[in-house]
Scaffold this motif. Sequence first.
Motif, PDB file in Angstrom:
ATOM      1  N   SER A   5      56.789  -5.781  10.695  1.00 32.82           N
ATOM      2  CA  SER A   5      57.233  -6.490   9.508  1.00 32.82           C
ATOM      3  C   SER A   5      58.725  -6.260   9.270  1.00 32.82           C
ATOM      4  N   SER A   6      59.461  -7.348   9.057  1.00 32.28           N
ATOM      5  CA  SER A   6      60.897  -7.235   8.786  1.00 32.28           C
ATOM      6  C   SER A   6      61.143  -6.547   7.452  1.00 32.28           C
ATOM      7  N   VAL A   7      60.217  -6.734   6.499  1.00 33.06           N
ATOM      8  CA  VAL A   7      60.353  -6.079   5.195  1.00 33.06           C
ATOM      9  C   VAL A   7      60.233  -4.565   5.363  1.00 33.06           C
ATOM     10  N   ARG A   8      59.279  -4.128   6.173  1.00 37.75           N
ATOM     11  CA  ARG A   8      59.117  -2.691   6.408  1.00 37.75           C
ATOM     12  C   ARG A   8      60.321  -2.118   7.133  1.00 37.75           C
ATOM     13  N   TRP A   9      60.871  -2.860   8.087  1.00 42.88           N
ATOM     14  CA  TRP A   9      62.097  -2.423   8.765  1.00 42.88           C
ATOM     15  C   TRP A   9      63.202  -2.187   7.735  1.00 42.88           C
ATOM     16  N   ILE A 124      58.005   7.214   4.688  1.00 43.76           N
ATOM     17  CA  ILE A 124      56.599   7.580   4.918  1.00 43.76           C
ATOM     18  C   ILE A 124      55.674   6.458   4.461  1.00 43.76           C
ATOM     19  N   ARG A 125      55.965   5.878   3.301  1.00 41.43           N
ATOM     20  CA  ARG A 125      55.112   4.806   2.767  1.00 41.43           C
ATOM     21  C   ARG A 125      55.084   3.595   3.695  1.00 41.43           C
ATOM     22  N   ASN A 126      56.128   3.432   4.493  1.00 40.63           N
ATOM     23  CA  ASN A 126      56.201   2.283   5.392  1.00 40.63           C
ATOM     24  C   ASN A 126      55.889   2.637   6.842  1.00 40.63           C
ATOM     25  N   GLY A 127      55.239   3.784   7.039  1.00 39.47           N
ATOM     26  CA  GLY A 127      54.669   4.088   8.339  1.00 39.47           C
ATOM     27  C   GLY A 127      55.469   4.971   9.256  1.00 39.47           C
ATOM     28  N   GLY A 128      56.530   5.611   8.762  1.00 41.29           N
ATOM     29  CA  GLY A 128      57.343   6.462   9.620  1.00 41.29           C
ATOM     30  C   GLY A 128      57.497   7.863   9.060  1.00 41.29           C
ATOM     31  N   ALA A 129      58.446   8.599   9.614  1.00 49.67           N
ATOM     32  CA  ALA A 129      58.753   9.954   9.149  1.00 49.67           C
ATOM     33  C   ALA A 129      60.168  10.299   9.578  1.00 49.67           C
ATOM     34  N   MET A 130      60.797  11.196   8.849  1.00 51.89           N
ATOM     35  CA  MET A 130      62.138  11.636   9.221  1.00 51.89           C
ATOM     36  C   MET A 130      62.194  13.130   9.486  1.00 51.89           C
ATOM     37  N   ASP A 131      61.046  13.781   9.502  1.00 49.18           N
ATOM     38  CA  ASP A 131      60.998  15.218   9.731  1.00 49.18           C
ATOM     39  C   ASP A 131      59.795  15.528  10.620  1.00 49.18           C
ATOM     40  N   GLY A 132      60.055  16.179  11.750  1.00 46.07           N
ATOM     41  CA  GLY A 132      59.006  16.403  12.731  1.00 46.07           C
ATOM     42  C   GLY A 132      58.070  17.556  12.448  1.00 46.07           C
ATOM     43  N   THR A 133      58.345  18.367  11.428  1.00 42.57           N
ATOM     44  CA  THR A 133      57.515  19.548  11.199  1.00 42.57           C
ATOM     45  C   THR A 133      56.081  19.182  10.836  1.00 42.57           C
ATOM     46  N   GLU A 134      55.901  18.116  10.066  1.00 44.98           N
ATOM     47  CA  GLU A 134      54.541  17.737   9.686  1.00 44.98           C
ATOM     48  C   GLU A 134      53.772  17.185  10.882  1.00 44.98           C
ATOM     49  N   ILE A 135      54.471  16.537  11.811  1.00 40.26           N
ATOM     50  CA  ILE A 135      53.817  16.055  13.032  1.00 40.26           C
ATOM     51  C   ILE A 135      53.288  17.251  13.824  1.00 40.26           C
ATOM     52  N   LEU A 136      54.131  18.279  13.961  1.00 41.13           N
ATOM     53  CA  LEU A 136      53.719  19.484  14.669  1.00 41.13           C
ATOM     54  C   LEU A 136      52.560  20.164  13.950  1.00 41.13           C
ATOM     55  N   SER A 137      52.612  20.176  12.623  1.00 43.87           N
ATOM     56  CA  SER A 137      51.554  20.815  11.836  1.00 43.87           C
ATOM     57  C   SER A 137      50.212  20.121  12.037  1.00 43.87           C
TER      58      SER A 137
END
Length: 282
Positions: A5-9, A124-137
């Motif tokens: 979605s262009s809006v999410r981008w 986060i609300r639009n499906g991404g993340a900017m910090d990898g610590t939670e991915i590792l967790s």
Amino acid sequence: MRSYSSVRWLLVIVGAIFAAVAIELFLLPNNIIDGGIIGISLILNRITSINFGLLVFLLNIPFLYIGYKHLGKSFFVYSLLGIIGLAATEAILHQFHFAPITDTPLLATIFGGLLLGIGVGIVIRNGGAMDGTEILSLLITKRLPFTVGECVLVFNIFVFAWAVFVFGIENAMYSVLTYYVAAKAIDTVVEGLDSTKAVMIVSSHYDELTNILTQRLGKGVTRLKGQGGYEGDEKDVLYVVVKRMEIMQLKKAIYAVDKHAFFTIINAHESRGSTFKRKDDH
């Protein structure tokens, strides 16, 4: 091919810009950090003078790879966009040497944390993340008996302990407060301002209660079958979701029918789907 979605981008880029402004114009000038990879990048920026944007991008690369493998391509794309947006915006702001918004640490803590949390929350609300610590967790919790929150907390304890030696104990304390403000802002953006409550009602007057909840309050009601734990008798349990501002109205409606009704009110992070409306709402 997967369509995005262009809006999410656009929203992910906006979130990244908010976060970059918070870091460059509030936190960095006052030697205040956040937790996670962003916090580590801010510490390394102070120690090595390497650009913060470059650091946050490089440190997140392994976590992006993990996210791609375990959380899918969509998560990877939106996370990559958010991180690149954060790095690029921060580099531009740093290049033009914009003056900090405030040099008062408490103001920088509150408003920097708030703006950072809003930005990260939008991503986060639009499906991404900017910090990898939670991915590792997320991966750690699959192998060890800990929650994601506990893993992130332990990680950040080390980050803020490191900050004590780099920025001093007072700035480290401001950093903890920044992390708290940012976390609350993230929750608000992700979950929404208008929080909902799930209510479970146990009463022998379930027909009357169902009628008053649907007709007078315009709420959808689900009737569940339950059984008393002591006497083993069957009970009907009514389940209804209301807005926070409707709680008092709901209580009055319950007490008007059954003063001895038992009910519990539970926080509901999100509720979606159809509901009944009052007749006068049409």
